[in-house]
Design a protein around this motif. Structure first.
Motif, PDB file in Angstrom:
ATOM      1  N   UNK A  59      43.720  47.145  18.031  1.00 25.95           N
ATOM      2  CA  UNK A  59      43.958  47.960  19.228  1.00 25.95           C
ATOM      3  C   UNK A  59      43.031  47.483  20.349  1.00 25.95           C
ATOM      4  N   UNK A  60      43.594  46.720  21.279  1.00 27.24           N
ATOM      5  CA  UNK A  60      42.807  46.154  22.371  1.00 27.24           C
ATOM      6  C   UNK A  60      43.175  46.741  23.724  1.00 27.24           C
ATOM      7  N   UNK A  61      44.325  47.396  23.823  1.00 26.57           N
ATOM      8  CA  UNK A  61      44.766  48.010  25.083  1.00 26.57           C
ATOM      9  C   UNK A  61      45.123  49.467  24.838  1.00 26.57           C
ATOM     10  N   UNK A  62      44.905  50.274  25.840  1.00 28.79           N
ATOM     11  CA  UNK A  62      45.275  51.680  25.750  1.00 28.79           C
ATOM     12  C   UNK A  62      44.935  52.402  27.037  1.00 28.79           C
ATOM     13  N   UNK A  63      45.305  53.662  27.095  1.00 31.12           N
ATOM     14  CA  UNK A  63      45.048  54.472  28.285  1.00 31.12           C
ATOM     15  C   UNK A  63      43.625  54.993  28.223  1.00 31.12           C
ATOM     16  N   UNK A  64      42.939  54.887  29.344  1.00 31.71           N
ATOM     17  CA  UNK A  64      41.575  55.376  29.454  1.00 31.71           C
ATOM     18  C   UNK A  64      41.540  56.459  30.517  1.00 31.71           C
ATOM     19  N   UNK A  65      41.027  57.605  30.145  1.00 27.76           N
ATOM     20  CA  UNK A  65      40.817  58.697  31.093  1.00 27.76           C
ATOM     21  C   UNK A  65      39.342  59.060  30.987  1.00 27.76           C
ATOM     22  N   UNK A  66      38.616  58.821  32.044  1.00 28.61           N
ATOM     23  CA  UNK A  66      37.186  59.090  32.041  1.00 28.61           C
ATOM     24  C   UNK A  66      36.554  58.589  33.316  1.00 28.61           C
ATOM     25  N   UNK A  67      35.261  58.333  33.254  1.00 31.44           N
ATOM     26  CA  UNK A  67      34.531  57.895  34.434  1.00 31.44           C
ATOM     27  C   UNK A  67      34.160  56.425  34.307  1.00 31.44           C
ATOM     28  N   UNK A  68      34.411  55.676  35.382  1.00 32.32           N
ATOM     29  CA  UNK A  68      34.112  54.246  35.401  1.00 32.32           C
ATOM     30  C   UNK A  68      33.855  53.794  36.834  1.00 32.32           C
ATOM     31  N   UNK A  69      33.260  52.617  36.944  1.00 30.57           N
ATOM     32  CA  UNK A  69      32.973  51.988  38.230  1.00 30.57           C
ATOM     33  C   UNK A  69      33.683  50.647  38.256  1.00 30.57           C
ATOM     34  N   UNK A  70      34.348  50.319  39.358  1.00 26.86           N
ATOM     35  CA  UNK A  70      34.972  49.006  39.498  1.00 26.86           C
ATOM     36  C   UNK A  70      33.851  48.002  39.721  1.00 26.86           C
ATOM     37  N   UNK A  71      33.707  47.069  38.775  1.00 24.48           N
ATOM     38  CA  UNK A  71      32.622  46.093  38.838  1.00 24.48           C
ATOM     39  C   UNK A  71      33.102  44.727  39.328  1.00 24.48           C
ATOM     40  N   UNK A  72      34.328  44.343  38.957  1.00 23.36           N
ATOM     41  CA  UNK A  72      34.863  43.029  39.309  1.00 23.36           C
ATOM     42  C   UNK A  72      36.284  43.207  39.824  1.00 23.36           C
ATOM     43  N   UNK A  73      36.618  42.532  40.916  1.00 23.79           N
ATOM     44  CA  UNK A  73      37.995  42.486  41.409  1.00 23.79           C
ATOM     45  C   UNK A  73      38.316  41.038  41.747  1.00 23.79           C
ATOM     46  N   UNK A  74      39.450  40.540  41.242  1.00 21.33           N
ATOM     47  CA  UNK A  74      39.847  39.166  41.542  1.00 21.33           C
ATOM     48  C   UNK A  74      41.337  38.997  41.329  1.00 21.33           C
ATOM     49  N   UNK A  75      41.851  37.870  41.804  1.00 27.21           N
ATOM     50  CA  UNK A  75      43.244  37.527  41.584  1.00 27.21           C
ATOM     51  C   UNK A  75      43.301  36.313  40.680  1.00 27.21           C
ATOM     52  N   UNK A  76      44.398  36.208  39.936  1.00 24.49           N
ATOM     53  CA  UNK A  76      44.577  35.072  39.038  1.00 24.49           C
ATOM     54  C   UNK A  76      46.037  34.663  39.043  1.00 24.49           C
ATOM     55  N   UNK A  77      46.278  33.368  39.134  1.00 21.23           N
ATOM     56  CA  UNK A  77      47.621  32.819  39.085  1.00 21.23           C
ATOM     57  C   UNK A  77      47.835  32.267  37.681  1.00 21.23           C
ATOM     58  N   UNK A  78      48.816  32.818  36.983  1.00 24.23           N
ATOM     59  CA  UNK A  78      49.102  32.356  35.630  1.00 24.23           C
ATOM     60  C   UNK A  78      50.599  32.141  35.487  1.00 24.23           C
ATOM     61  N   UNK A  79      50.976  30.910  35.178  1.00 26.33           N
ATOM     62  CA  UNK A  79      52.384  30.533  34.991  1.00 26.33           C
ATOM     63  C   UNK A  79      53.240  30.905  36.202  1.00 26.33           C
ATOM     64  N   UNK A  80      52.693  30.733  37.400  1.00 17.32           N
ATOM     65  CA  UNK A  80      53.444  30.999  38.616  1.00 17.32           C
ATOM     66  C   UNK A  80      53.492  32.451  39.042  1.00 17.32           C
ATOM     67  N   UNK A  81      52.847  33.321  38.304  1.00 21.76           N
ATOM     68  CA  UNK A  81      52.790  34.737  38.682  1.00 21.76           C
ATOM     69  C   UNK A  81      51.373  35.077  39.131  1.00 21.76           C
ATOM     70  N   UNK A  82      51.283  35.944  40.108  1.00 19.35           N
ATOM     71  CA  UNK A  82      49.992  36.349  40.640  1.00 19.35           C
ATOM     72  C   UNK A  82      49.640  37.727  40.098  1.00 19.35           C
ATOM     73  N   UNK A  83      48.412  37.852  39.597  1.00 15.38           N
ATOM     74  CA  UNK A  83      47.934  39.109  39.034  1.00 15.38           C
ATOM     75  C   UNK A  83      46.660  39.536  39.752  1.00 15.38           C
TER      76      UNK A  83
END
Length: 124
Positions: free
Chosen positions: A68-92
């Motif tokens: 189990x590596x992905x799931x819904x998180x409900x709680x408190x957090x801080x955005x630490x890193x923001x970036x874009x990535x191009x993978x196989x012609x798609x932008x994320x």
């Protein structure tokens, strides 16, 4: 004795300065799909962009990872890193969120509609 308190206060201010300069804010209430790594977050966003529902996309990524590596998180957090990535012609768009509870870093990604170069005049 007052010099000692002044020195401690000055040290506290200097220690806090990099956190303020880096844009680290106070934790905010988050309700998001998070994964352990960037690649898993991209796989989840890719599955969601193909039309899979949230539970099916999570299940597909978790099966591929073998845990189990992905799931819904409900709680408190801080955005630490923001970036874009191009993978196989798609932008994320990726965001790394630091959990307030245990200090772990979780990743979320969103798929950006690819550029349609056919409808754009190229200065002819």
């Amino acid at each position: 004795m007052q010099a000692r308190y002044l020195l401690v206060a000055l040290a506290g201010i200097l220690a806090a300065a990099p956190a303020v300069a880096g844009g680290a804010g106070s934790p905010q209430k988050i309700n998001a799909m998070l994964c352990d790594t960037e690649a898993q977050a991209i796989a989840l966003a890719s599955a969601l962009s193909t039309g899979k529902t949230e539970p099916l996309a999570i299940n597909a990524v978790n099966k591929t990872a073998g845990s189990e590596v992905c799931g819904r998180f409900i709680g408190y957090a801080v955005v630490e890193v923001e970036k874009t990535k191009n993978q196989d012609g798609s932008l994320f768009m990726l965001a790394g969120l630091r959990f307030a509870e245990d200090g772990r870093l979780g990743w979320t990604a969103s798929w950006v509609t690819p550029f349609d170069g056919l409808s754009v005049a190229r200065g002819i």
